[in-house]
Design a protein around this motif. Structure first.
Motif, PDB file in Angstrom:
ATOM      1  N   LYS A 168      47.264  44.853  31.648  1.00 26.78           N
ATOM      2  CA  LYS A 168      47.152  43.964  30.500  1.00 26.78           C
ATOM      3  C   LYS A 168      48.561  43.625  30.043  1.00 26.78           C
ATOM      4  CE  LYS A 168      44.064  44.746  27.286  1.00 26.78           C
ATOM      5  NZ  LYS A 168      43.380  45.317  26.089  1.00 26.78           N
ATOM      6  N   ARG A 185      40.432  41.401  30.304  1.00 26.91           N
ATOM      7  CA  ARG A 185      40.143  42.279  31.426  1.00 26.91           C
ATOM      8  C   ARG A 185      39.883  41.428  32.659  1.00 26.91           C
ATOM      9  NH1 ARG A 185      37.289  46.054  29.741  1.00 26.91           N
ATOM     10  NH2 ARG A 185      36.052  46.720  31.524  1.00 26.91           N
ATOM     11  N   TYR A 200      42.033  48.042  32.941  1.00 34.04           N
ATOM     12  CA  TYR A 200      41.228  47.001  32.275  1.00 34.04           C
ATOM     13  C   TYR A 200      40.550  46.089  33.300  1.00 34.04           C
ATOM     14  CZ  TYR A 200      43.878  48.796  28.392  1.00 34.04           C
ATOM     15  OH  TYR A 200      44.445  49.645  27.470  1.00 34.04           O
ATOM     16  N   THR A 201      39.842  46.731  34.229  1.00 34.32           N
ATOM     17  CA  THR A 201      39.171  46.016  35.317  1.00 34.32           C
ATOM     18  C   THR A 201      37.705  46.416  35.378  1.00 34.32           C
ATOM     19  OG1 THR A 201      41.203  45.887  36.638  1.00 34.32           O
ATOM     20  CG2 THR A 201      39.123  45.650  37.817  1.00 34.32           C
ATOM     21  N   CYS A 217      38.905  50.647  32.594  1.00 36.88           N
ATOM     22  CA  CYS A 217      38.185  50.259  33.807  1.00 36.88           C
ATOM     23  C   CYS A 217      36.715  50.685  33.760  1.00 36.88           C
ATOM     24  CB  CYS A 217      38.829  50.874  35.047  1.00 36.88           C
ATOM     25  SG  CYS A 217      40.413  50.143  35.503  1.00 36.88           S
TER      26      CYS A 217
END
Length: 242
Positions: A168, A185, A200-201, A217
């Motif tokens: 990010k 994300r 952040y996936t 995540c």
């Protein structure tokens, strides 16, 4: 070849103008221009509004206003500071996007650097893909090096590469205020590579040799070959060594 270069002349449109296409040296649009056919030039610069109804072949393309290209585009270097739409295939050596670029038929380039917004309805294929901004790829992102720093939500159907890093971006405060409420994300169905480092996936499957699943995540399935690291804040449905 030398004779061909000497036979080229410049094309300049200030105000409103139209040309049927042709072979030029340097093309510059400072008002509203329309190209009714194919255009072949060394440099193409638009500071206004331009529409190209045919193909575009150039060493250098620089868009600071708005542009729309209907036919195939072949370039050495593309620099987008305004807004551009490419309706057909685009092939390039280096792409720099600090404005907004839409590729309806996908993009092939050695290098892609995004500081603004990239959208494509098909695949992006390159050696290096670097982002400090936003992208939406409805097909496959395939690159040797993938370095993503997001300041808005990003997405791709699939991502494949040797080295994949997702972070990010710590954007300026004014940007955060303008886009308050967006969840920054990355979303993808499949992420596959040799070395994968994610934050952040959100993905269905992550598959790689060395995998790191960081904070923010949510991954349904992680498949790894050598090493795995999972942050305590990450959510992983199952993790399998292959």
């Amino acid at each position: 070849m030398e004779q061909k270069q000497q036979s080229r002349h410049d094309l300049n449109i200030s105000g409103m103008g139209r040309t049927g296409g042709g072979v030029y040296k340097d093309v510059k649009i400072d008002g509203m221009g329309k190209v009714g056919g194919d255009i072949d030039c060394l440099t193409f610069t638009s500071n206004g509004t331009v529409g190209i109804e045919g193909s575009l072949h150039a060493d250098s393309l620089n868009i600071n206003g708005t542009a729309k290209v209907e036919g195939p585009t072949t370039l050495d270097k593309m620099d987008i500071g305004g807004m551009s739409t490419f309706k057909d295939q685009v092939q390039c050596r280096a792409v720099f996007i600090n404005g907004r670029a839409i590729f309806d038929k996908g993009l092939k380039s050695d290098t892609v650097e995004v500081g603004g917004i990239l959208k494509t309805k098909e695949d992006v294929q390159c050696e290096s893909f670097s982002v400090k901004g936003h992208f939406t790829i409805e097909g496959l992102l395939n690159a040797g090096q993938v370095d993503i720093k997001m300041n808005l939500p990003c997405s791709a159907q699939e991502i494949g590469g040797e080295y994949i890093v997702v972070r990010k971006w710590k954007s300026p405060r004014i940007w955060e205020q303008l886009h308050h409420g967006f969840s920054t994300r990355l979303k993808a169905h499949i992420i596959e590579g040799d070395h994968i480092d994610l934050e952040y996936t959100e993905a269905d499957t992550v598959r790689g040799n060395d995998v790191s699943i960081g904070p923010g995540c949510t991954i349904r399935l992680v498949e790894y070959k050598n090493t795995i690291h999972q942050d305590p804040e990450a959510k992983v449905g199952s993790c399998v060594r292959i």
